[in-house]
Design a protein around this motif. Structure first.
Motif, PDB file in Angstrom:
ATOM      1  N   LEU A  73      64.054  35.888  45.205  1.00 50.68           N
ATOM      2  CA  LEU A  73      64.283  36.605  46.464  1.00 50.68           C
ATOM      3  C   LEU A  73      65.089  37.944  46.339  1.00 50.68           C
ATOM      4  N   GLU A  74      66.092  37.951  45.529  1.00 50.82           N
ATOM      5  CA  GLU A  74      66.915  39.022  45.229  1.00 50.82           C
ATOM      6  C   GLU A  74      65.965  40.392  44.770  1.00 50.82           C
ATOM      7  N   ALA A  75      65.323  39.766  43.665  1.00 51.00           N
ATOM      8  CA  ALA A  75      64.452  40.912  43.152  1.00 51.00           C
ATOM      9  C   ALA A  75      63.636  41.483  44.026  1.00 51.00           C
ATOM     10  N   ILE A  76      62.798  40.584  44.797  1.00 50.04           N
ATOM     11  CA  ILE A  76      61.881  41.386  45.832  1.00 50.04           C
ATOM     12  C   ILE A  76      62.550  42.126  46.823  1.00 50.04           C
ATOM     13  N   ARG A  77      63.852  41.507  47.435  1.00 46.69           N
ATOM     14  CA  ARG A  77      64.699  42.330  48.256  1.00 46.69           C
ATOM     15  C   ARG A  77      65.115  43.606  47.820  1.00 46.69           C
ATOM     16  N   LEU A  78      65.620  43.748  46.316  1.00 41.66           N
ATOM     17  CA  LEU A  78      66.147  45.062  46.022  1.00 41.66           C
ATOM     18  C   LEU A  78      64.743  45.858  45.929  1.00 41.66           C
ATOM     19  N   ARG A  79      63.889  45.512  45.282  1.00 43.34           N
ATOM     20  CA  ARG A  79      62.486  46.229  45.486  1.00 43.34           C
ATOM     21  C   ARG A  79      62.271  47.067  46.677  1.00 43.34           C
ATOM     22  N   MET A  80      62.218  46.089  47.757  1.00 45.89           N
ATOM     23  CA  MET A  80      62.018  46.538  49.179  1.00 45.89           C
ATOM     24  C   MET A  80      62.996  47.589  49.598  1.00 45.89           C
ATOM     25  N   LEU A  81      64.220  47.569  49.459  1.00 45.64           N
ATOM     26  CA  LEU A  81      65.399  48.320  49.611  1.00 45.64           C
ATOM     27  C   LEU A  81      65.010  49.718  48.970  1.00 45.64           C
ATOM     28  N   ALA A  95      62.699  44.500  57.618  1.00 45.60           N
ATOM     29  CA  ALA A  95      61.611  43.808  56.785  1.00 45.60           C
ATOM     30  C   ALA A  95      62.412  43.450  55.698  1.00 45.60           C
ATOM     31  N   CYS A  96      63.398  44.101  55.172  1.00 53.38           N
ATOM     32  CA  CYS A  96      63.948  43.723  54.040  1.00 53.38           C
ATOM     33  C   CYS A  96      64.707  42.441  53.999  1.00 53.38           C
ATOM     34  N   MET A  97      65.041  42.261  54.907  1.00 53.62           N
ATOM     35  CA  MET A  97      65.760  40.709  55.277  1.00 53.62           C
ATOM     36  C   MET A  97      64.797  39.671  55.440  1.00 53.62           C
ATOM     37  N   VAL A  98      63.601  39.822  56.031  1.00 51.72           N
ATOM     38  CA  VAL A  98      62.710  38.837  56.596  1.00 51.72           C
ATOM     39  C   VAL A  98      61.453  38.610  55.465  1.00 51.72           C
ATOM     40  N   LEU A  99      60.872  39.888  54.903  1.00 54.07           N
ATOM     41  CA  LEU A  99      59.622  39.540  54.075  1.00 54.07           C
ATOM     42  C   LEU A  99      60.006  39.103  52.815  1.00 54.07           C
ATOM     43  N   HIS A 104      57.848  35.577  48.644  1.00 52.11           N
ATOM     44  CA  HIS A 104      58.341  34.560  47.686  1.00 52.11           C
ATOM     45  C   HIS A 104      57.464  33.109  47.747  1.00 52.11           C
ATOM     46  N   LEU A 105      57.316  32.791  48.893  1.00 52.82           N
ATOM     47  CA  LEU A 105      56.553  31.565  49.218  1.00 52.82           C
ATOM     48  C   LEU A 105      55.017  31.662  48.863  1.00 52.82           C
ATOM     49  N   GLN A 106      54.593  33.034  49.274  1.00 59.33           N
ATOM     50  CA  GLN A 106      53.181  33.320  48.970  1.00 59.33           C
ATOM     51  C   GLN A 106      53.117  33.293  47.411  1.00 59.33           C
ATOM     52  N   ARG A 107      53.943  33.684  46.614  1.00 59.31           N
ATOM     53  CA  ARG A 107      53.989  33.702  45.028  1.00 59.31           C
ATOM     54  C   ARG A 107      54.031  32.617  44.335  1.00 59.31           C
ATOM     55  N   LEU A 108      54.698  31.787  45.189  1.00 57.13           N
ATOM     56  CA  LEU A 108      54.762  30.157  44.662  1.00 57.13           C
ATOM     57  C   LEU A 108      53.548  29.406  44.488  1.00 57.13           C
ATOM     58  N   GLY A 109      52.639  29.934  45.458  1.00 54.33           N
ATOM     59  CA  GLY A 109      51.256  28.976  45.378  1.00 54.33           C
ATOM     60  C   GLY A 109      51.700  27.778  46.264  1.00 54.33           C
ATOM     61  N   PRO A 139      73.878  40.301  46.947  1.00 51.23           N
ATOM     62  CA  PRO A 139      74.052  41.796  46.939  1.00 51.23           C
ATOM     63  C   PRO A 139      73.033  42.490  47.820  1.00 51.23           C
ATOM     64  N   SER A 140      71.626  42.024  47.769  1.00 51.07           N
ATOM     65  CA  SER A 140      70.622  42.639  48.328  1.00 51.07           C
ATOM     66  C   SER A 140      70.606  42.257  50.018  1.00 51.07           C
ATOM     67  N   ASN A 141      71.244  41.447  50.275  1.00 51.84           N
ATOM     68  CA  ASN A 141      71.427  40.829  51.897  1.00 51.84           C
ATOM     69  C   ASN A 141      72.559  41.649  52.336  1.00 51.84           C
ATOM     70  N   GLN A 142      73.631  41.681  51.458  1.00 55.13           N
ATOM     71  CA  GLN A 142      74.852  42.552  51.883  1.00 55.13           C
ATOM     72  C   GLN A 142      74.230  44.045  52.186  1.00 55.13           C
TER      73      GLN A 142
END
Length: 217
Positions: A73-81, A95-99, A104-109, A139-142
């Motif tokens: 989740l952290e890696a995805i959010r940092l990319r979005m930021l 969107a950076c907080m929600v998506l 992540h859930l989509q990636r898990l299959g 850090p990304s959520n903050q």
């Protein structure tokens, strides 16, 4: 009960199998009703004290589940930021907080259990504080929250904080409901994690940016 099989049916090492099994059991049955002993039994561990041996306690096990998902989740959010750097649109930071969760859930299959686990954690009084701190203090959520609040008038920050707690429950319930639908094979036409994410960003943006009704002076 047979151990839940991870994607691909691969047998995991004992610590990972304990995490996987615990996540499934907590998601489906609640946190308070599932003992460490039960997790070890369903995971097929040779020792019923395996959870304590590998994770120290039930809280340690729960936190390990959250941290396992937080890494992605952290890696995805940092990319979005990085993609919305410099934006003055609150929706971008919402969107950076929600998506990250829906991506992540989509990636898990399929199947996944983390959305339902998160809902159980958010509604379990004994674990709520630990779960909230573990999720929100990354850090990304903050950074997302700081970017968002910088766009609001200081007089609205208290209201924004109160609304954010309601938003967290809405997002968690919506993701858990969709995950449950997927698990039961009853998704509606057009249903996808991407659609859930877009719907939630619209809803949360409306909730957080709506004007406040203040009492008359």
């Amino acid at each position: 009960m047979e151990p839940r099989k991870p994607a691909g049916g691969v047998r995991l090492p004992t610590p990972d199998m304990l995490l996987h099994t615990a996540e499934c059991l907590f998601a489906e049955n609640g946190i308070a009703t599932v003992s460490n002993r039960r997790v070890a039994e369903v995971a097929g561990a040779a020792n019923n004290s395996a959870v304590n041996y590998h994770y120290g306690s039930k809280t340690g096990l729960l936190l390990a589940i959250v941290r396992k998902h937080n890494a992605d989740l952290e890696a995805i959010r940092l990319r979005m930021l990085a993609e919305v750097e410099g934006s003055d649109n609150p929706r971008d930071y919402i969107a950076c907080m929600v998506l990250p969760m829906t991506e992540h859930l989509q990636r898990l299959g399929r199947p996944t259990w983390y959305a339902r686990f998160s809902l159980q954690a958010m509604t379990d009084p004994a674990f709520l504080a630990d779960f909230t701190r573990e999720v929100s203090d990354t850090p990304s959520n903050q950074q997302s929250w700081a970017k968002l609040t910088a766009l609001f008038d200081r007089t609205d920050l208290a209201t924004l904080g109160h609304r954010s707690r309601l938003v967290a429950l809405v997002v968690c319930h919506a993701c858990a409901d969709f995950e449950r639908e997927l698990a039961q094979g009853r998704t509606r036409p057009g249903g996808s994690w991407d659609a859930v994410g877009r719907f939630l960003v619209d809803a949360v943006t409306g909730m957080l940016t709506a004007p406040s009704t203040r009492p008359p002076a």
